[in-house]
Every structure is written in C-alpha cells, then in structure tokens.
Design an enzyme around this catalytic site. Sequence first.
Site, PDB file in Angstrom:
ATOM      1  N   CYS A 165      75.695  66.175  54.119  1.00 20.03           N
ATOM      2  CA  CYS A 165      75.662  64.780  54.545  1.00 20.03           C
ATOM      3  C   CYS A 165      77.084  64.295  54.815  1.00 20.03           C
ATOM      4  CB  CYS A 165      75.001  63.916  53.460  1.00 20.03           C
ATOM      5  SG  CYS A 165      75.227  62.144  53.679  1.00 20.03           S
ATOM      6  N   GLU A 166      77.309  63.745  55.986  1.00 22.99           N
ATOM      7  CA  GLU A 166      78.655  63.302  56.343  1.00 22.99           C
ATOM      8  C   GLU A 166      79.065  62.014  55.626  1.00 22.99           C
ATOM      9  OE1 GLU A 166      77.513  60.811  60.418  1.00 22.99           O
ATOM     10  OE2 GLU A 166      78.450  62.770  60.564  1.00 22.99           O
ATOM     11  N   HIS A 167      78.108  61.316  55.048  1.00 22.70           N
ATOM     12  CA  HIS A 167      78.419  60.045  54.387  1.00 22.70           C
ATOM     13  C   HIS A 167      78.954  60.243  52.971  1.00 22.70           C
ATOM     14  CE1 HIS A 167      75.035  58.752  57.256  1.00 22.70           C
ATOM     15  NE2 HIS A 167      76.195  58.442  57.809  1.00 22.70           N
ATOM     16  N   HIS A 168      78.367  61.184  52.227  1.00 24.39           N
ATOM     17  CA  HIS A 168      78.788  61.400  50.841  1.00 24.39           C
ATOM     18  C   HIS A 168      79.270  62.834  50.592  1.00 24.39           C
ATOM     19  CE1 HIS A 168      75.841  58.022  50.593  1.00 24.39           C
ATOM     20  NE2 HIS A 168      76.757  57.532  49.788  1.00 24.39           N
ATOM     21  N   GLN A 225      70.714  64.178  59.522  1.00 24.52           N
ATOM     22  CA  GLN A 225      69.526  64.903  59.974  1.00 24.52           C
ATOM     23  C   GLN A 225      69.110  64.513  61.390  1.00 24.52           C
ATOM     24  OE1 GLN A 225      66.398  65.176  57.054  1.00 24.52           O
ATOM     25  NE2 GLN A 225      64.801  65.367  58.595  1.00 24.52           N
ATOM     26  N   HIS A 260      67.410  65.308  50.545  1.00 25.26           N
ATOM     27  CA  HIS A 260      68.823  64.945  50.614  1.00 25.26           C
ATOM     28  C   HIS A 260      69.426  64.732  49.234  1.00 25.26           C
ATOM     29  CE1 HIS A 260      69.165  64.128  55.055  1.00 25.26           C
ATOM     30  NE2 HIS A 260      67.864  64.294  54.903  1.00 25.26           N
ATOM     31  N   CYS A 307      72.107  63.288  48.492  1.00 29.77           N
ATOM     32  CA  CYS A 307      72.720  61.973  48.316  1.00 29.77           C
ATOM     33  C   CYS A 307      71.740  60.952  47.750  1.00 29.77           C
ATOM     34  CB  CYS A 307      73.300  61.469  49.640  1.00 29.77           C
ATOM     35  SG  CYS A 307      72.103  61.313  50.967  1.00 29.77           S
TER      36      CYS A 307
END
Length: 227
Positions: A140-143, A181, A209, A211
Amino acid sequence: MPKISLDIPSELLDDIKTHVGDKKKFISVADAVRTACRKMLDQLDSIDEFRGRRWNKMKKDVPDKKEAQEAVETLVRYIEKIEGPLREGLLDTPKRVIDAYEEIYQGYSIDADSLLDATFNAEGYDGIVLLRDIEFHSTCEHHMLPFTGSAHVAYIPVEKIVGISKLARLVELHALRLQNQERITKSIADDLERVLHPLGCAVIIEAKHGCMQCRGVKKQNAIMTTS
C-alpha cells in the site's frame, strides 16, 4: 536569489519628522509604512519560493543504496528511541531491509511492452482466455503496509495470444511497486488493451489489506474487490 531592501525612503523619513504632530498626515504616513512592509513581505515570499524550488531541485536526484540504508537506520532509531550504537540484532537491519526492498519492488524494472511482446498466432480462436487465482503480494502506497490477494485476468484475442505465464508476470509487474488496488486493476487492463489489441479484456482483483488489519479499524477478514 532576490535581495531584501530594508531601506526606508528618505522622503518617508522626512515626512514622519515633519508631520508627526498632524493626525491626518500621521495616518497617511502609517499607510505608507504598511505599504512598504507589504512589499518586504512579498520579497520574503519570493525568497521562500526560490528556496522551495531549489530544495525540490536538490531532492530530484535518486538516493543511492547507502543513503537508503541510512534512511532505514534513522527509522529504526526513531522506532526504538536509540541514541547510541544499534543493538546487535539491528546492526544489519538497514542493509537487509534495502536488499528486501529491491526484491519487493522489482516491478519498477520490468516493462509491460517487452513482457507481452512474445505472442503466438491465435489460429482463429476467438473465445475467452482466462487465467484465474493469480496470487500476488503488493504494498500500500499510503502506509507502506502489505496487501495480498488473487487476480483474475481475461481477454478475447483477435489475431494473437500471449503465453499464460505472461499474464501472471503482468500482475507481478504492477503488484511489485508502491500501489493501490484500483491502479493495479486498471493498469493490467490498459496494458492488455494497448499491446495485444484484444476484442475485450477484464481484470478482477480480490485482496486483504494490512493497513486495515493491523491498524485503524483492524478488520481481519474484509476483502476488497476491484474490476
């Protein structure tokens, strides 16, 4: 770099000295001072903008492996609140993490056009080609936490077909990056359309996920589906 002028105009100084006792004139002088201050602030903003552009230019260079390892060491020290030397179990952690990243994010070094270039004559076949249950792991690019699941990839060939292993590798190409995704789903379909020119294609991805499993809402069995 622009220069800041802190000089107050001589005529303004004379005006202040001469008319400081005149209330109306004093107000006029005060307005002039405010105008001068605004100009100074505009100059400061210009310098901040210049510094910002310079900083961005400096940071455009891709860090080398040594710098990446130093960044990991900084994170380790932040997490463990370490001021002195790293303890034994963490001494090689920065190197191990970057070595792992080179494998986990190897999708950046793979090209979809080259991957799908090896095709075969479809020999008149115009049915659906479906490869399902392609397991994948992504980040995941956010976390920067993992998400894992299965992809189902299908297309209808017109003149050429591609080896089925290439479909699995296409999933890996997009999964082995910092991702979400939705982007993986669309990117796989876009590559199939652009390179193979099929009559149509479809991509369905189901994933859990990390996250939202180990943080936040902490739901262990939730599955996200994109198509």
